[in-house]
Write an enzyme that holds these catalytic residues in place. Sequence first.
Site, PDB file in Angstrom:
ATOM      1  N   LEU A 175     -17.527  49.120 -19.921  1.00 35.06           N
ATOM      2  CA  LEU A 175     -18.440  47.979 -19.828  1.00 35.06           C
ATOM      3  C   LEU A 175     -17.856  46.728 -20.452  1.00 35.06           C
ATOM      4  CD1 LEU A 175     -21.834  49.721 -20.727  1.00 35.06           C
ATOM      5  CD2 LEU A 175     -21.024  49.038 -18.467  1.00 35.06           C
ATOM      6  N   GLY A 176     -17.047  46.886 -21.502  1.00 35.04           N
ATOM      7  CA  GLY A 176     -16.459  45.730 -22.159  1.00 35.04           C
ATOM      8  C   GLY A 176     -15.617  46.167 -23.329  1.00 35.04           C
ATOM      9  N   GLY A 181     -13.561  44.595 -27.174  1.00 34.55           N
ATOM     10  CA  GLY A 181     -13.438  43.530 -28.157  1.00 34.55           C
ATOM     11  C   GLY A 181     -12.570  43.976 -29.290  1.00 34.55           C
ATOM     12  N   LYS A 193     -20.179  53.022 -27.841  1.00 36.03           N
ATOM     13  CA  LYS A 193     -19.179  52.141 -28.435  1.00 36.03           C
ATOM     14  C   LYS A 193     -18.229  52.980 -29.276  1.00 36.03           C
ATOM     15  CE  LYS A 193     -18.715  47.715 -30.811  1.00 36.03           C
ATOM     16  NZ  LYS A 193     -19.451  46.589 -31.401  1.00 36.03           N
ATOM     17  N   ASP A 233     -22.968  37.074 -35.457  1.00 40.71           N
ATOM     18  CA  ASP A 233     -22.233  36.896 -34.201  1.00 40.71           C
ATOM     19  C   ASP A 233     -23.209  36.699 -33.050  1.00 40.71           C
ATOM     20  OD1 ASP A 233     -19.928  36.590 -32.700  1.00 40.71           O
ATOM     21  OD2 ASP A 233     -19.725  38.720 -32.267  1.00 40.71           O
TER      22      ASP A 233
END
Length: 958
Positions: free
Chosen positions: A89-90, A92, A114, A207
């Site tokens: 999904l992503g 970082g 995650k 954030d």
Amino acid sequence: MTSDDLTRLERSFEEAYDLEGQEREDYLARFAQQYPELTDELRALLAAHAGSAMTMADLVDASVDALARDQQDAWKGQKIGVWTISDLLGEGGMGSVFLVERTDGAYHQKAALKLTTSRLLGRDALSRFRAERQILANLAHPNIATLIDGGAHSDGLPYLVMEYIEGERIDVHCDAAALGIEQRLELFLKVCDAVDYAHRNLVVHRDLKPTNILVAPNGEPKLLDFGIAKLLEADAIDVTIMHTREEARAMTPQYASPEQVRGEAVTVGTDVYALGVLLHRLLAGRSPYGAGLKTSREVESAILDSEPTRPSNSVVDVPDDGDAPSAEQIGEQRGLSANELRSRLSGDLDNIVLQCLQKEPERRYASVRDLARDIERYLRDEPVSARGDDFVYRARKFFRRNMRPLIATAAVASGAVALVTFYTIQLAAERDRAELAAARSGQVSSFLTEIFENADPAESQGETVTAIELLDAGAERIEGIEDEAVRAELLRVMGLSYHGLGQFARAEELLRTSLTLLRKPGIGTGVDRARTLSALGYVQQDQYKLAEAVESGQEALQLATAELGSSSAQLPFFMTNLARIRLRNQEPQEALRLFEDAIEVQKRAGTYGDKMTRDTLGAMVIAYGAQGEFDKAVETGREAVRKAEEFDGALNVNTIHAINNLAMSSHDSGRYREAVGLSKEAVERGNKLWRGEHPNLAFFEGALGVHANATGEFSMSQAAFDRARQSAIASSGQESSDYLGHLLWRGRSALQRGDIVAARQLHEEGLDLGERLFGIDGTLTLRHALHLTSALRLSGEIAAAEAQFDVVWQNRDKLRPPKQLLAKRERARLLIERQKYAQAITLLEEALEQEERGLANTSPALIETLTALARAYRVSGDTESALRLASRANAIAASELPRDSWIAAVANAEYGRALLSAGRADEGRATLRGALSNLSGVLPDNNYYVQRARKSLLAAGQ
């Protein structure tokens, strides 16, 4: 290369980059003496980025992203705990987020997992990751992504599993949906509420940015990624998040505050600043520092040294940039032209945003709640604190906000005078005989003014006895008025006043007399008769004369339509009143059709947004709830409260009812704590308005009792119920529908929390009273009988329960749809007691199908049906189906209800029994022990649910 090496390279690159010529060479020579193994890497970085403004932070971010992408294929299909990875999904700096599916066979569920994908960032990154897991576990808010699971992978890397939000980032959602300014602010307020909740739980997010705020398909924003969150109290959880120097880099530059850029201490003001940047983007479509900043260094320099642009100026001052939307495009995305948008943003909204973006934290809003309050003030057209104390500004705001309420404020207190202005003006507006109408209006106004001229509104407000005495004195004098048209009008006004004070019989008497006069030739118009009929129908419905009420409301609408036409701005008044009556008569679909037609007429007539809109919206809230469309009910309820406060003011019966209706809708949608807060607000305002006993106070206090019961705040619930009983008896007596309704709420609450003895006593008393007032098949009587059936069944008196239930089942069509589902569930449970499992399962499957058509998949209202069906399958021997349904109920309870909710514990206990029946003994016993612990913490030892959980554990060998 270790994480320490990377950190050293980052710092040295930043220092060397700013040096030139011999100074840089001297620096590199010193560096080579200390770290010879890193010298080539540092020189290569400087050479590669000569003439570029990229920082080492940019490089590290890019490196981590590349590494995560390289590892994506390697992770796909791998199993972590009970979860199997299906897609990326992503990614970082702290890890990657994968789409996963539960594959242990317990139930199907998608989630977001995650995981740190490398050790590139070293031990401190892992510490931050573990901290994120603990932080999320401590947060339970409807607008914060829920933590589902967590643990450590086989190689020791921690992971966490969160609810998967299939949504858009908040700025993209707002632009794609072309949301207006008010809609964007309402959405932003929900984000503020989530951030404020985190702050109250000692967590600063640090954030906040659009990619960390997704809007789900139901329109609710969800706050994600607490990966760099900092606890306000160091020992709030037993983990270390990061060292001070690293805190400076734990941020997204475009949304970072000056203190983050400088590496200084982080406070709640840091999140206030980021919210200011976000609000600037949502309103103006631009960054407060312009669109030309390409690198982290440039962004950080602007944050430290440049003043942010006002949102209103950002709309016009858009640079000629192919990637940036034009001013007109930004306006179109908000339903306005560029000039209109600039005008809307100029003033209060500019000042709110700029106060968030002050360089010094102490000059910003002291809290996110203070920011939210200013936005709420803006939406109510009240002065905002960011504007200061300018007298002209505040005076203008006060006049605009109170232009309508000021006309009627003095009359609100007595319960009657509030109607004077409205009715006397309408007399003149509705009749062709203008001179005669003016004369009659003058007589009506003079008569009522004379009656109430000695009542100081500031003092008599809420003094019910004084108001009734004044009305009684006036009613005696009406017979002496010769003009029958004036007399009819006064009787109508007085009848409505008695109704407002809870004197229903006297109100109906006066309204019928008024109608008799108006039916005489030449006395009144069709609209006159329609208004009196509409008022009469409303009084009849409050006495449960529902068939008569529908007849009165229908005739009123027919008369008004015939005389005014189908597009008249006055018509929604009659449509809304009839819709309310139909709703009370268990016709929610027909009621909603009338409500929606009323809104359409208002839009065609150009009156949408006025006082009538508030009335219609407020009633629609109840109708949506009756249909099980709880999200729509909450959304409409919030709009209704806003309109009520705007047009009626804070201390007004209509506003208070709107707040109470919103509380009930919030309860139905599972927002129990929100319901308690709203209900307390309604009670507080009600006590200020009436200052004594009143039927409405009994209603509001009873609602507070129900909501507090659902959150487990039993002392608050008991106190509210006691006050409700006192108010109901004092204002209406024990032989009244108000007292009957009080018994119903109190008994149902006792039944829900497993206090079977109290529930039985209350419903037996209610059943007896209901039969005396409305007969054995009256709606309230049937509801008492339904709940008494449950109490008898849970007491083990199955034959008595079945006998009691027969009359309910025979008359179930008289119940509202949600109550019909309750009846269907109770019939199924009785069938289970007789071991007629197949019939019971069929009924419960039908009930579940009906609920799933009208409710969100995560609605707490599904819990009861799912647990009942799980039990039916379990006792019938279908353990697989039982486990699937119990697991789903347990998941809804865990995600939607407060952590200490006894309702969630009951669902958890059924899940434990399902696990036991499926042969998963250890899991089942552990689950039951946890459920018993939670139940014992809030319920007495002799409680039905506590005893049942303990019995299940004993049977399982514990």
